[in-house]
Design a protein around this motif. Structure first.
Motif, PDB file in Angstrom:
ATOM      1  N   LEU A 104       0.837  -1.194   0.000  1.00  0.00           N
ATOM      2  CA  LEU A 104       0.000   0.000   0.000  1.00  0.00           C
ATOM      3  C   LEU A 104       0.875   1.248   0.000  1.00  0.00           C
ATOM      4  O   LEU A 104       1.933   1.277   0.647  1.00  0.00           O
ATOM      5  CB  LEU A 104      -0.916   0.021   1.232  1.00  0.00           C
ATOM      6  CG  LEU A 104      -1.934  -1.118   1.372  1.00  0.00           C
ATOM      7  CD1 LEU A 104      -2.734  -0.936   2.655  1.00  0.00           C
ATOM      8  CD2 LEU A 104      -2.847  -1.168   0.168  1.00  0.00           C
ATOM      9  N   GLU A 105       0.428   2.271  -0.719  1.00  0.00           N
ATOM     10  CA  GLU A 105       1.146   3.542  -0.793  1.00  0.00           C
ATOM     11  C   GLU A 105       0.167   4.692  -0.637  1.00  0.00           C
ATOM     12  O   GLU A 105      -1.035   4.522  -0.808  1.00  0.00           O
ATOM     13  CB  GLU A 105       1.878   3.669  -2.131  1.00  0.00           C
ATOM     14  CG  GLU A 105       2.905   2.585  -2.393  1.00  0.00           C
ATOM     15  CD  GLU A 105       3.580   2.766  -3.745  1.00  0.00           C
ATOM     16  OE1 GLU A 105       4.028   3.895  -4.035  1.00  0.00           O
ATOM     17  OE2 GLU A 105       3.624   1.783  -4.505  1.00  0.00           O
ATOM     18  N   LYS A 106       0.712   5.857  -0.312  1.00  0.00           N
ATOM     19  CA  LYS A 106      -0.119   7.052  -0.175  1.00  0.00           C
ATOM     20  C   LYS A 106       0.099   7.970  -1.368  1.00  0.00           C
ATOM     21  O   LYS A 106       1.233   8.294  -1.713  1.00  0.00           O
ATOM     22  CB  LYS A 106       0.209   7.796   1.119  1.00  0.00           C
ATOM     23  CG  LYS A 106      -0.688   9.019   1.373  1.00  0.00           C
ATOM     24  CD  LYS A 106      -0.565   9.493   2.810  1.00  0.00           C
ATOM     25  CE  LYS A 106       0.790  10.162   3.059  1.00  0.00           C
ATOM     26  NZ  LYS A 106       0.855  11.503   2.424  1.00  0.00           N
ATOM     27  N   ASP A 107      -0.997   8.345  -1.994  1.00  0.00           N
ATOM     28  CA  ASP A 107      -0.947   9.318  -3.082  1.00  0.00           C
ATOM     29  C   ASP A 107      -0.970  10.719  -2.460  1.00  0.00           C
ATOM     30  O   ASP A 107      -1.981  11.143  -1.891  1.00  0.00           O
ATOM     31  CB  ASP A 107      -2.149   9.124  -4.014  1.00  0.00           C
ATOM     32  CG  ASP A 107      -2.166  10.160  -5.123  1.00  0.00           C
ATOM     33  OD1 ASP A 107      -1.205  10.202  -5.904  1.00  0.00           O
ATOM     34  OD2 ASP A 107      -3.150  10.933  -5.184  1.00  0.00           O
ATOM     35  N   ASP A 108       0.141  11.411  -2.555  1.00  0.00           N
ATOM     36  CA  ASP A 108       0.256  12.712  -1.887  1.00  0.00           C
ATOM     37  C   ASP A 108      -0.709  13.747  -2.446  1.00  0.00           C
ATOM     38  O   ASP A 108      -1.211  14.612  -1.710  1.00  0.00           O
ATOM     39  CB  ASP A 108       1.691  13.230  -2.000  1.00  0.00           C
ATOM     40  CG  ASP A 108       2.667  12.382  -1.188  1.00  0.00           C
ATOM     41  OD1 ASP A 108       2.236  11.852  -0.138  1.00  0.00           O
ATOM     42  OD2 ASP A 108       3.842  12.253  -1.605  1.00  0.00           O
TER      43      ASP A 108
END
Length: 275
Positions: free
Chosen positions: A182-186
């Motif tokens: 999982l990653e965060k879209d800034d």
């Protein structure tokens, strides 16, 4: 028996319309060497006892009792598996409580129990046969996994995954390995990514080298985010348990996919490596 109850209740309700033979009393299991502390009325009510009996196997292993491993246990504990062995050397910490099933009290966290000991105490209220192993699986004790009917691998270390999965595969022990990214879209401040479920069986293992992340990624761990969210841990676990149940015939399996990928952004499942 049900027919006789209906006959008697019908006569009783002539006198008292609220008469009911069902007391709702909870009773302990009376079967000798029963798995559950009280009878599994859910399977009886649903008429799936025969299907559930396909899951009556001696020993299941869960390697890694973190967020995903905890949800795997939550599901497997409600099946008639005789023994569920938990392997993890970690202590239960506050961040674990926010990505695992149930609710952990602050008193429990202050006592710093091993994860496997906490899960053993919690799920022993429902059933017998939870066996905690408060240590990690490594080269010195990998033989502990011999003789299992199925193993769930829920570890976040590439070399450990490689060791465990290669051992299981070479010894003909079916297993499911899980993982997520999982990653965060800034720009949107939103989370995206996927979770993966890969099954290996005695009949099919040629896909494993391409699917299992086995590199040593600990060197740059400080520079990477390790996002885990309870719902994705649960989804990862549910998909893994589905594959296990399909493998033993509880659920139908039309395409025999050995690799599943669930996308959080698309809410879709990609099925690959049929065989």
């Amino acid at each position: 028996m049900t027919h006789y109850i209906e006959l008697l209740v019908a006569q009783a309700r002539v006198i008292d319309p609220n008469a009911d033979a069902r007391t709702g009393r909870v009773i302990e299991s009376r079967e000798e060497d029963a798995i559950f502390c009280y009878p599994d009325s859910a399977s009886v009510r649903a008429g799936i006892v025969a299907a559930s009996q396909k899951l009556e196997m001696p020993r299941i292993g869960i390697v890694g009792a973190g967020g995903t491993g905890g949800y795997i246990l939550d599901q497997v504990a409600k099946t008639p598996v005789r023994e569920i062995h938990l392997f993890d050397g970690d202590e239960l910490k506050p961040h674990n409580a926010f990505r695992m099933p149930s609710a952990v009290s602050i008193e429990t966290l202050r006592n710093r129990p091993k994860k496997v000991d906490y899960f053993h105490a919690h799920y022993s209220q429902l059933r017998r046969g939870i066996v905690p192993h408060p240590y990690y699986i490594d080269g010195s004790n990998i033989q502990t996994l011999n003789g299992f009917d199925f193993v769930f691998v829920s570890v976040d270390d590439g070399p450990s995954r490689k060791l465990i999965c290669e051992y299981l595969s070479s010894n003909g022990i079916p297993f499911v390995d899980v993982g997520m990214g999982l990653e965060k879209d800034d720009a949107s401040n939103s989370i995206f990514g996927l979770c993966r479920v890969t099954m290996g069986t005695p009949k099919k293992s040629d896909h494993l080298p391409a699917r299992l992340p086995i590199v040593d990624d600990q060197a740059d761990a400080l520079y990477r985010s390790n996002i885990q969210v309870a719902d994705m841990n649960a989804m990862n676990a549910i998909l893994a348990v589905f594959k296990w149940k399909q493998y033993f015939g509880f659920y139908l399996d039309y395409d025999l996919a050995h690799n599943l990928s669930f996308s959080a952004a698309m809410l879709s499942v990609v099925r690959e490596d049929q065989g």
